[in-house]
Design a protein around this motif. Structure first.
Motif, PDB file in Angstrom:
ATOM      1  N   PRO A 287      -6.925   7.657  -4.535  1.00 50.50           N
ATOM      2  CA  PRO A 287      -6.248   8.408  -5.391  1.00 50.50           C
ATOM      3  C   PRO A 287      -5.677   7.541  -6.280  1.00 50.50           C
ATOM      4  CG  PRO A 287      -5.869   9.260  -3.108  1.00 50.50           C
ATOM      5  CD  PRO A 287      -6.392   7.790  -3.084  1.00 50.50           C
ATOM      6  N   ALA A 288      -5.649   8.007  -7.742  1.00 42.52           N
ATOM      7  CA  ALA A 288      -4.957   7.191  -8.688  1.00 42.52           C
ATOM      8  C   ALA A 288      -3.531   6.606  -8.345  1.00 42.52           C
ATOM      9  CB  ALA A 288      -4.744   7.977 -10.063  1.00 42.52           C
ATOM     10  N   LYS A 289      -2.988   7.189  -7.693  1.00 42.99           N
ATOM     11  CA  LYS A 289      -1.464   6.620  -7.186  1.00 42.99           C
ATOM     12  C   LYS A 289      -1.847   5.286  -6.085  1.00 42.99           C
ATOM     13  CE  LYS A 289      -0.927   9.976  -3.332  1.00 42.99           C
ATOM     14  NZ  LYS A 289      -0.134  11.233  -2.653  1.00 42.99           N
ATOM     15  N   ALA A 290      -2.859   5.263  -5.585  1.00 43.81           N
ATOM     16  CA  ALA A 290      -2.961   4.371  -4.711  1.00 43.81           C
ATOM     17  C   ALA A 290      -3.118   3.010  -5.464  1.00 43.81           C
ATOM     18  CB  ALA A 290      -4.285   4.461  -3.700  1.00 43.81           C
ATOM     19  N   TYR A 291      -3.929   3.014  -6.620  1.00 42.15           N
ATOM     20  CA  TYR A 291      -4.179   1.974  -7.401  1.00 42.15           C
ATOM     21  C   TYR A 291      -2.876   1.414  -8.157  1.00 42.15           C
ATOM     22  CZ  TYR A 291      -9.050   2.819  -6.278  1.00 42.15           C
ATOM     23  OH  TYR A 291     -10.192   3.194  -5.771  1.00 42.15           O
ATOM     24  N   SER A 292      -2.229   2.496  -8.642  1.00 44.96           N
ATOM     25  CA  SER A 292      -0.832   2.142  -9.177  1.00 44.96           C
ATOM     26  C   SER A 292       0.137   1.249  -8.044  1.00 44.96           C
ATOM     27  CB  SER A 292      -0.101   3.426  -9.476  1.00 44.96           C
ATOM     28  OG  SER A 292      -0.984   4.132 -10.504  1.00 44.96           O
ATOM     29  N   HIS A 293       0.165   1.881  -6.666  1.00 46.93           N
ATOM     30  CA  HIS A 293       0.632   1.293  -5.847  1.00 46.93           C
ATOM     31  C   HIS A 293       0.207   0.114  -5.468  1.00 46.93           C
ATOM     32  CE1 HIS A 293       1.359   0.196  -1.373  1.00 46.93           C
ATOM     33  NE2 HIS A 293       2.522   0.889  -1.493  1.00 46.93           N
ATOM     34  N   ASN A 294      -1.061  -0.596  -5.702  1.00 42.23           N
ATOM     35  CA  ASN A 294      -1.522  -1.901  -5.556  1.00 42.23           C
ATOM     36  C   ASN A 294      -0.821  -2.789  -6.761  1.00 42.23           C
ATOM     37  OD1 ASN A 294      -3.268  -1.547  -3.282  1.00 42.23           O
ATOM     38  ND2 ASN A 294      -5.021  -0.967  -4.483  1.00 42.23           N
ATOM     39  N   ILE A 295      -0.831  -2.180  -7.902  1.00 46.33           N
ATOM     40  CA  ILE A 295      -0.170  -3.007  -8.892  1.00 46.33           C
ATOM     41  C   ILE A 295       1.344  -3.191  -8.657  1.00 46.33           C
ATOM     42  CG2 ILE A 295       0.405  -2.726 -11.581  1.00 46.33           C
ATOM     43  CD1 ILE A 295      -2.223  -1.224 -11.817  1.00 46.33           C
ATOM     44  N   GLU A 296       2.116  -2.319  -8.253  1.00 42.16           N
ATOM     45  CA  GLU A 296       3.432  -2.329  -7.774  1.00 42.16           C
ATOM     46  C   GLU A 296       3.384  -3.514  -6.803  1.00 42.16           C
ATOM     47  OE1 GLU A 296       6.317  -1.360  -8.599  1.00 42.16           O
ATOM     48  OE2 GLU A 296       5.068  -0.816 -10.499  1.00 42.16           O
ATOM     49  N   VAL A 297       2.486  -3.459  -5.678  1.00 44.29           N
ATOM     50  CA  VAL A 297       2.478  -4.626  -4.702  1.00 44.29           C
ATOM     51  C   VAL A 297       2.528  -6.064  -5.429  1.00 44.29           C
ATOM     52  CG1 VAL A 297       0.986  -5.511  -2.716  1.00 44.29           C
ATOM     53  CG2 VAL A 297       1.616  -3.270  -2.653  1.00 44.29           C
ATOM     54  N   LEU A 298       1.589  -6.186  -6.278  1.00 44.58           N
ATOM     55  CA  LEU A 298       1.437  -7.399  -6.975  1.00 44.58           C
ATOM     56  C   LEU A 298       2.629  -7.723  -7.680  1.00 44.58           C
ATOM     57  CD1 LEU A 298      -2.251  -6.976  -8.162  1.00 44.58           C
ATOM     58  CD2 LEU A 298      -1.677  -8.453  -6.583  1.00 44.58           C
ATOM     59  N   LYS A 299       3.191  -6.856  -8.477  1.00 47.61           N
ATOM     60  CA  LYS A 299       4.318  -7.058  -9.374  1.00 47.61           C
ATOM     61  C   LYS A 299       5.658  -7.366  -8.411  1.00 47.61           C
ATOM     62  CE  LYS A 299       3.378  -4.099 -13.302  1.00 47.61           C
ATOM     63  NZ  LYS A 299       3.764  -2.800 -13.969  1.00 47.61           N
ATOM     64  N   LYS A 300       5.874  -6.847  -7.343  1.00 46.34           N
ATOM     65  CA  LYS A 300       6.847  -7.076  -6.390  1.00 46.34           C
ATOM     66  C   LYS A 300       6.634  -8.113  -5.301  1.00 46.34           C
ATOM     67  CE  LYS A 300       8.618  -2.148  -6.570  1.00 46.34           C
ATOM     68  NZ  LYS A 300       8.973  -1.085  -5.843  1.00 46.34           N
ATOM     69  N   GLY A 301       5.598  -8.802  -5.481  1.00 44.48           N
ATOM     70  CA  GLY A 301       5.071  -9.715  -4.687  1.00 44.48           C
ATOM     71  C   GLY A 301       5.152  -9.774  -3.185  1.00 44.48           C
ATOM     72  N   LYS A 302       4.525  -8.442  -2.800  1.00 42.31           N
ATOM     73  CA  LYS A 302       4.473  -8.023  -1.467  1.00 42.31           C
ATOM     74  C   LYS A 302       3.312  -8.876  -0.657  1.00 42.31           C
ATOM     75  CE  LYS A 302       7.204  -3.720  -1.907  1.00 42.31           C
ATOM     76  NZ  LYS A 302       7.093  -2.326  -1.394  1.00 42.31           N
ATOM     77  N   LEU A 303       3.424  -9.840  -0.358  1.00 39.85           N
ATOM     78  CA  LEU A 303       2.271 -10.602   0.255  1.00 39.85           C
ATOM     79  C   LEU A 303       2.025 -10.336   1.778  1.00 39.85           C
ATOM     80  CD1 LEU A 303       3.584 -14.125  -0.770  1.00 39.85           C
ATOM     81  CD2 LEU A 303       1.425 -12.997  -1.812  1.00 39.85           C
ATOM     82  N   GLY A 304       0.840 -10.364   2.105  1.00 39.16           N
ATOM     83  CA  GLY A 304       0.485 -10.050   3.634  1.00 39.16           C
ATOM     84  C   GLY A 304      -0.366  -8.790   3.706  1.00 39.16           C
ATOM     85  N   THR A 305      -0.533  -8.393   4.999  1.00 38.36           N
ATOM     86  CA  THR A 305      -1.236  -7.312   5.294  1.00 38.36           C
ATOM     87  C   THR A 305      -0.256  -6.411   6.329  1.00 38.36           C
ATOM     88  OG1 THR A 305      -3.023  -6.838   7.090  1.00 38.36           O
ATOM     89  CG2 THR A 305      -1.648  -8.582   7.563  1.00 38.36           C
ATOM     90  N   VAL A 306      -0.884  -4.929   5.978  1.00 41.60           N
ATOM     91  CA  VAL A 306      -0.048  -3.868   6.657  1.00 41.60           C
ATOM     92  C   VAL A 306      -0.559  -3.708   8.019  1.00 41.60           C
ATOM     93  CG1 VAL A 306       0.332  -2.813   4.345  1.00 41.60           C
ATOM     94  CG2 VAL A 306      -1.709  -2.261   5.717  1.00 41.60           C
ATOM     95  N   PHE A 307      -1.351  -4.357   8.389  1.00 41.98           N
ATOM     96  CA  PHE A 307      -2.313  -4.199   9.640  1.00 41.98           C
ATOM     97  C   PHE A 307      -1.767  -5.191  10.719  1.00 41.98           C
ATOM     98  CE2 PHE A 307      -4.969  -2.270   6.661  1.00 41.98           C
ATOM     99  CZ  PHE A 307      -5.335  -1.190   7.062  1.00 41.98           C
TER     100      PHE A 307
END
Length: 327
Positions: A287-307
């Protein structure tokens, strides 16, 4: 300045120029399953920006080895990064962002001319692929008495493939737990070629490779965890019914590489422009919101894995988006 000095200076300048040109190439490697998506994005990106992108195929595991040694900027992966790979990255000071880019319907396939195949359960598939089957399960009627007494020849990804890891986890119950007496390759085209020539063949690969070769292969419906027969397709991936063989696919981006303007531009392009290209190569866009979420992950510096470095199966798109990354 004498002639020799001018030649030396010229060679040094050429070397520096070549070095600079090389530094501007965005280097990507990894999963053959993710390759069609990233290659499509890279082609469009290069047309638009004139930047240079190379996309290799060495399997998810092989790609992570290169990525965690600092040899590539981005790694294509058809399963999440594992603990041993995270440890290798940490040893080499490689920090990373994990970005899901699409969903894939891992597809069980047979030769187009197979006229006896029926929907298979996870237990059927486990009976074929578990380590105990090696050298023992050699005919179709050993899978089910409804199948003929015909030789069973198997084709699938090699041990460096994320598809191999995911399939064995979902079907056998443990990643990398598989019989070894089959034709194996990290290149899905090799699997397609084998199955297209073998009327008694059975194998598995990414959905895009099945769609690309529908004239040669037949997809086998599977029985999901609710006892329903489901085929691999976009609708069944989106509604969550194609389980346990529906899975997210990823790109991993090096934190240090992302500091380079060309890599920043490429990743931004990927998140904003890839959805129609993903559909074009027959995967399921997020979904479009998932790609927006990825961009936020990069902007906020959320390094690492969710797994957490563990293999997991049966995750839906919504469940994936709710998780927080950890190093």
């Amino acid at each position: 300045m004498n002639k020799l000095s001018r030649i030396t200076l010229g060679l040094l300048s050429a070397g520096l120029l070549a070095s600079n040109v090389q530094a501007e190439i965005i280097k990507i490697d990894g999963s053959s399953t993710v390759y069609p998506v990233t290659e499509a994005v890279a082609e469009e990106f290069q047309i638009t920006t004139k930047e240079k992108v190379t996309v290799g195929v060495s399997g998810t595991g092989g790609g992570f080895k290169k990525f965690c040694r600092g040899e590539t900027d981005i790694s294509n992966a058809s399963r999440p990064i594992l603990k041993k790979e995270m440890e290798l990255c940490a040893q080499n000071g490689i920090k990373f962002y994990e970005l899901p880019v699409a969903f894939d319907a891992l597809t069980v396939v047979v030769n187009k001319n197979n006229n006896f195949i029926k929907p298979l359960t996870v237990n059927h598939l486990k009976k074929v692929w578990e380590p105990a089957a090696q050298g023992k399960v050699k005919t179709w009627n050993q899978i089910s008495s409804s199948f003929p007494n015909a030789p069973l020849k198997l084709y699938g990804p090699g041990a460096d493939s994320g598809t191999f890891d995911y399939f064995t986890e979902a079907v056998v119950g443990k990643a990398k737990s598989s019989r070894g007496d089959y034709t194996a390759s990290e290149d899905d085209h090799v699997i397609v070629q084998g199955l297209s020539r073998d009327k008694n063949g059975l194998g598995y690969l990414g959905y895009a490779y099945y769609i690309e070769n529908k004239s040669k292969l037949k997809a086998v419906p599977v029985v999901n965890n609710k006892g329903k027969i489901v085929a691999p397709n976009e609708a069944n991936v989106l509604n969550g019914s194609y389980n346990p063989l529906s899975r997210p696919i990823f790109i991993y981006v090096s934190q240090s590489a992302l500091k380079k303007p060309e890599v920043q531009k490429f990743v931004d392009f990927y998140m904003k422009k890839s959805a129609p290209l993903i559909k074009e190569v027959k995967y399921v866009p997020l979904p479009a919101k998932a790609y927006s979420h990825n961009i936020e992950v990069l902007k906020k510096g959320k390094l690492g894995t969710v797994f957490g470095g563990e293999a997991q199966v049966g995750l839906t798109i919504e469940e994936l988006m709710k998780r927080e990354a950890k190093l």
